[in-house]
Design a protein around this motif. Sequence first.
Motif, PDB file in Angstrom:
ATOM      1  N   ASP A  83       0.807  -1.210   0.000  1.00 13.83           N
ATOM      2  CA  ASP A  83       0.000   0.000   0.000  1.00 13.83           C
ATOM      3  C   ASP A  83       0.847   1.270   0.000  1.00 13.83           C
ATOM      4  O   ASP A  83       0.293   2.374  -0.037  1.00 13.83           O
ATOM      5  N   ARG A  84       2.157   1.123   0.046  1.00 14.29           N
ATOM      6  CA  ARG A  84       3.044   2.287   0.012  1.00 14.29           C
ATOM      7  C   ARG A  84       3.517   2.588  -1.404  1.00 14.29           C
ATOM      8  O   ARG A  84       3.465   3.741  -1.854  1.00 14.29           O
ATOM      9  N   ILE A  85       4.015   1.581  -2.092  1.00 11.09           N
ATOM     10  CA  ILE A  85       4.551   1.797  -3.437  1.00 11.09           C
ATOM     11  C   ILE A  85       3.734   1.058  -4.499  1.00 11.09           C
ATOM     12  O   ILE A  85       3.999   1.210  -5.694  1.00 11.09           O
ATOM     13  N   GLY A  86       2.764   0.264  -4.070  1.00 11.67           N
ATOM     14  CA  GLY A  86       1.928  -0.470  -5.015  1.00 11.67           C
ATOM     15  C   GLY A  86       2.385  -1.907  -5.181  1.00 11.67           C
ATOM     16  O   GLY A  86       3.538  -2.252  -4.934  1.00 11.67           O
ATOM     17  N   ARG A  87       1.439  -2.746  -5.612  1.00 18.56           N
ATOM     18  CA  ARG A  87       1.748  -4.176  -5.752  1.00 18.56           C
ATOM     19  C   ARG A  87       2.747  -4.427  -6.868  1.00 18.56           C
ATOM     20  O   ARG A  87       3.661  -5.247  -6.725  1.00 18.56           O
ATOM     21  N   GLN A  88       2.578  -3.737  -8.007  1.00 13.68           N
ATOM     22  CA  GLN A  88       3.505  -3.935  -9.119  1.00 13.68           C
ATOM     23  C   GLN A  88       4.948  -3.674  -8.704  1.00 13.68           C
ATOM     24  O   GLN A  88       5.844  -4.495  -8.941  1.00 13.68           O
ATOM     25  N   ALA A  89       5.184  -2.509  -8.112  1.00 11.76           N
ATOM     26  CA  ALA A  89       6.550  -2.130  -7.742  1.00 11.76           C
ATOM     27  C   ALA A  89       7.111  -3.080  -6.692  1.00 11.76           C
ATOM     28  O   ALA A  89       8.304  -3.420  -6.723  1.00 11.76           O
ATOM     29  N   THR A  90       6.278  -3.514  -5.757  1.00 11.98           N
ATOM     30  CA  THR A  90       6.737  -4.452  -4.726  1.00 11.98           C
ATOM     31  C   THR A  90       7.163  -5.776  -5.354  1.00 11.98           C
ATOM     32  O   THR A  90       8.240  -6.312  -5.054  1.00 11.98           O
ATOM     33  N   ILE A  91       6.336  -6.319  -6.235  1.00 16.84           N
ATOM     34  CA  ILE A  91       6.647  -7.605  -6.861  1.00 16.84           C
ATOM     35  C   ILE A  91       7.931  -7.522  -7.668  1.00 16.84           C
ATOM     36  O   ILE A  91       8.825  -8.374  -7.548  1.00 16.84           O
ATOM     37  N   VAL A  92       8.039  -6.501  -8.501  1.00 18.41           N
ATOM     38  CA  VAL A  92       9.227  -6.369  -9.368  1.00 18.41           C
ATOM     39  C   VAL A  92      10.488  -6.170  -8.530  1.00 18.41           C
ATOM     40  O   VAL A  92      11.523  -6.807  -8.777  1.00 18.41           O
ATOM     41  N   SER A  93      10.410  -5.316  -7.515  1.00 11.89           N
ATOM     42  CA  SER A  93      11.593  -5.056  -6.677  1.00 11.89           C
ATOM     43  C   SER A  93      12.063  -6.317  -5.966  1.00 11.89           C
ATOM     44  O   SER A  93      13.262  -6.631  -5.949  1.00 11.89           O
ATOM     45  N   TYR A  94      11.136  -7.043  -5.388  1.00  9.47           N
ATOM     46  CA  TYR A  94      11.508  -8.242  -4.634  1.00  9.47           C
ATOM     47  C   TYR A  94      11.981  -9.362  -5.566  1.00  9.47           C
ATOM     48  O   TYR A  94      12.874 -10.134  -5.204  1.00  9.47           O
ATOM     49  N   MET A  95      11.416  -9.457  -6.762  1.00 11.58           N
ATOM     50  CA  MET A  95      11.908 -10.451  -7.713  1.00 11.58           C
ATOM     51  C   MET A  95      13.342 -10.152  -8.135  1.00 11.58           C
ATOM     52  O   MET A  95      14.188 -11.058  -8.218  1.00 11.58           O
TER      53      MET A  95
END
Length: 455
Positions: A323-335
Amino acid sequence: MTVLSARIERLPFSGFHRRLLLIGGLGYTFDAMDAAVIAFVLPVLRTAWNLDSGQVGVLASANFIGFFFGALLAGSLGDLIGRRMVMMSALAVYCVASFFSAMVNDWNSFLVLRVLAGLGTGAESVIIAPYLSEFVARRYRGRFTGALAGFFSFGFVAAALLGYLIVPASEDGWRIVILITAAPVLMLLWWRRVLPESPRWLESQGRNAEADAIVAAMEHAIVRGGQPLPALDPHDVAAAPPSRERGGLLKNYATLLSRRLLPTTSMTWLMWLSITFSYYTFFTWIPSLLVQNGMTMTKSFGYSLVMYLAQVPGYFSAAWLNDRIGRQATIVSYMLMGMLAALGMAFARGDAQIMAAGVLLSFFLNGTYAGVYAYTPEVFPTQVRATGAGLASAIGRIGGITAPILVGYVYPKLGFAGVFGTTTAALLMGSAAVWIMGVPTRGRSLEDIATEKIS
């Protein structure tokens, strides 16, 4: 957005939502225990039953074979007959199969029962996130669903503790551990009493009176708990009336493959395939790989436990970022960070480097799942939400099925570098798919996202 959806969107986070989080979270905890405990059972069964590397790989994949069919079945049925019944039935199937798998004495029977247990866990895992996400407002939906997925980490840690403390303790230690994973059958009694059907799904089926009664009960529980009930947002209620369109099995699949939804459907397939392949390449085989790399079984289980513990902050840090940076950005960053950790694992030299790379890989792979479980239900309309999530998860389980088998054949030839080099490539593919083909969902209602996808 309909009036009923607007009423759900205005609700503050409350004890009702915390109870739903606990119910769904416990389901995920035991699903994870069942999937993870096999990694600690395999080294024992390999010796006790004189299994070769190929047979061990097939056993490691058995759960995911069942998971594949369970995910397909639950997704389809969840949209046709409702989320609640699918969730409870899946738990019953899993518990019964798990119980009997602890009683067998041969490879063939164990394999069949593990497939059946996987059918139950696959069905349950797929339905929980789409089901419960329909009860929560957009402003905290990412954190809620990410935290819900975070309960997987508790199951993996519990499995590692059971594997470390009980499996080596006696000849039948592995049986005791599997029996423990069958215990959640007792949760069925609780679930039958407290779980309501999804009001959004009921409304999509034209069962408006039932949907209204459930939302009214939610509102009453919040007021009774001392929280004020906010006024309806006029922008939220100024939308179209509820859809009266009914789907069937073939029609729902055709909708997912239609011109409007095909890019989203394809993105979820690639995302799930990438993370599931990478995840189970690592977690299913890591105790056995450490043993084959020269560690004692007890030491390898201890190292695995530390790596499993890294899941907890991985999940919940990503849930916060949803909820801070969005689901897309979270998924890509962690991948991408997971990809770097996989490279570190591929070229690690010595126990300390293996431990450090393994902890980081565990952290980022599990954090990715917190984003994936929050993101997948959001990108599909209510009428096909469970079908879309189920199909994506089923496609992902192809990675879960092939990963353990592939490792069984790759490791003897290419070692750690070969195993974790493939993980690196898979994560790069998944992150690219989400970045290029994904849609933003942060701060948007489920109805707003659906309107954009089908307009």
